[in-house]
Design a protein around this motif. Structure first.
Motif, PDB file in Angstrom:
ATOM      1  N   HIS A 150       0.848  -1.196   0.000  1.00  0.00           N
ATOM      2  CA  HIS A 150       0.000   0.000   0.000  1.00  0.00           C
ATOM      3  C   HIS A 150       0.883   1.245   0.000  1.00  0.00           C
ATOM      4  O   HIS A 150       2.087   1.163   0.222  1.00  0.00           O
ATOM      5  CB  HIS A 150      -0.989   0.005   1.171  1.00  0.00           C
ATOM      6  N   HIS A 157       1.426   3.945   1.882  1.00  0.00           N
ATOM      7  CA  HIS A 157       1.974   4.758   2.974  1.00  0.00           C
ATOM      8  C   HIS A 157       3.486   4.899   2.784  1.00  0.00           C
ATOM      9  O   HIS A 157       4.137   3.998   2.269  1.00  0.00           O
ATOM     10  CB  HIS A 157       1.645   4.131   4.337  1.00  0.00           C
ATOM     11  N   HIS A 166       6.296   2.399   3.102  1.00  0.00           N
ATOM     12  CA  HIS A 166       6.240   1.197   2.251  1.00  0.00           C
ATOM     13  C   HIS A 166       6.722   1.474   0.831  1.00  0.00           C
ATOM     14  O   HIS A 166       7.060   0.552   0.106  1.00  0.00           O
ATOM     15  CB  HIS A 166       4.812   0.636   2.233  1.00  0.00           C
ATOM     16  N   HIS A 180      -7.249  -0.754   6.171  1.00  0.00           N
ATOM     17  CA  HIS A 180      -6.131   0.057   6.693  1.00  0.00           C
ATOM     18  C   HIS A 180      -5.930   1.239   5.731  1.00  0.00           C
ATOM     19  O   HIS A 180      -5.735   2.369   6.157  1.00  0.00           O
ATOM     20  CB  HIS A 180      -4.873  -0.790   6.791  1.00  0.00           C
ATOM     21  N   ASP A 189       0.202  -3.873   6.298  1.00  0.00           N
ATOM     22  CA  ASP A 189      -0.203  -3.289   7.584  1.00  0.00           C
ATOM     23  C   ASP A 189      -1.591  -3.763   8.018  1.00  0.00           C
ATOM     24  O   ASP A 189      -2.159  -3.217   8.971  1.00  0.00           O
ATOM     25  CB  ASP A 189      -0.213  -1.756   7.494  1.00  0.00           C
TER      26      ASP A 189
HETATM   27 ZN   LIG Z   1       0.299   1.696   6.429  1.00  0.00          ZN
END
Ligand SMILES: [Zn+2]
Length: 278
Positions: free
Chosen positions: A74, A76, A79, A138, A157
């Motif tokens: 994902h 974020h 990452h 998430h 996550d």
């Molecule tokens: Zn995350």
């Protein structure tokens, strides 16, 4: 470090930060496949040079295998941080959910990023595949990857090794946990925290934890027909709750209230919530 027949992990310890702990239990970047033929890399960590250097050093330690793809769980920043530099070194493609594609296209050159469909089977080499599972909650661009040959779920996550995850949309999140459970993984390899040896039990405990919290909130609304978020926090959480955690608790209660609202079980007359008796 080799952690299973086809999986190798770079573990980056939590940096001491004046802002507190971002990644409880540290972060994991996975190399999956066979170092003698082909591998893929899962996630690229924070953008810090020291993180990217550790990932590249490990690649070298593995004998500089061919990397065909980087797969992102994902978008974020912890990452996708090193994605531009790693992509350049590996000369590989970068796969992600369609909701993340345009963000990555701003960082990477044209023709590098491709989107991954829910249920798509991603070939790693002649022996192994990853099954992509769209698992929002998430974040709305989250994909978990299932290594079918070893029954290992890479959960990003969505499930963490050492703490519970933050959730943006709880209704989607609970649905995603059920999808993970359906695959009955033996192990869960999260993006942060320890590796989980009993994956299915961990997923079940995540589901139960949220269900219990939901029951407590409904109970709070039953006892006292209409309440604001903080009154619900006081009812549900221990009386001696650390004041620093009160905001996090309120956020968590809010995600539950949004879910119950989406399901038509409660009514919001801002700032108050009450049970929907229809
Ligand atoms: Zn995350």
């Amino acid at each position: 470090m080799k952690i299973s027949e086809h999986v190798y992990r770079v573990h980056i310890n939590e940096d001491d930060s004046p802002f507190g702990t971002y990644h409880p239990g540290g972060s994991s970047i996975y190399f999956i496949g066979n170092p003698n033929t082909n591998m893929v890399v899962m996630d690229t960590g924070e953008h810090y040079r020291s993180w990217t250097d550790q990932i590249l050093a490990y690649h070298k330690e593995l004998g500089s295998p061919n990397i065909s793809n980087i797969y992102i769980t994902h978008g974020h920043y912890d990452h996708i941080g090193g994605v531009d530099r790693l992509q350049k070194e590996f000369q590989c493609k970068v796969g992600c959910h369609i909701n993340l594609k345009s963000k990555l296209e701003m960082i990477l050159e044209e023709g590098i990023v491709f989107s991954i469909e829910d249920q798509e089977i991603l070939k790693v080499n002649d022996n192994i595949n990853l099954l992509a599972l769209y698992t929002p909650g998430h974040e709305n661009d989250h994909i978990c990857y299932f290594l079918q040959e070893e029954q290992i779920m890479f959960t990003g996550d969505t499930i963490l090794g050492s703490s519970s995850s933050s959730v943006r949309n709880l209704k989607q999140y609970m649905n995603s946990l059920e999808i993970l459970l359906d695959h009955k993984p033996t192990k869960v390899f999260p993006a942060h925290g320890a590796l989980v040896e009993d994956g299915t039990a961990k997923i079940k405990s995540y589901i139960q934890h949220r269900q219990k919290r939901e029951e407590q909130i409904i109970n709070a609304l039953t006892k006292n027909t209409s309440q604001n978020v903080y009154e619900i926090v006081d009812f549900v959480y221990p009386k001696d709750l650390n004041p620093n955690l009160r905001e996090a608790a309120a956020r968590n209660v809010r995600t539950h209230l949004e879910k119950l609202s989406e399901e038509g079980k409660i009514e919001e007359t801002s700032p108050l919530y009450s049970l929907n008796n229809n």
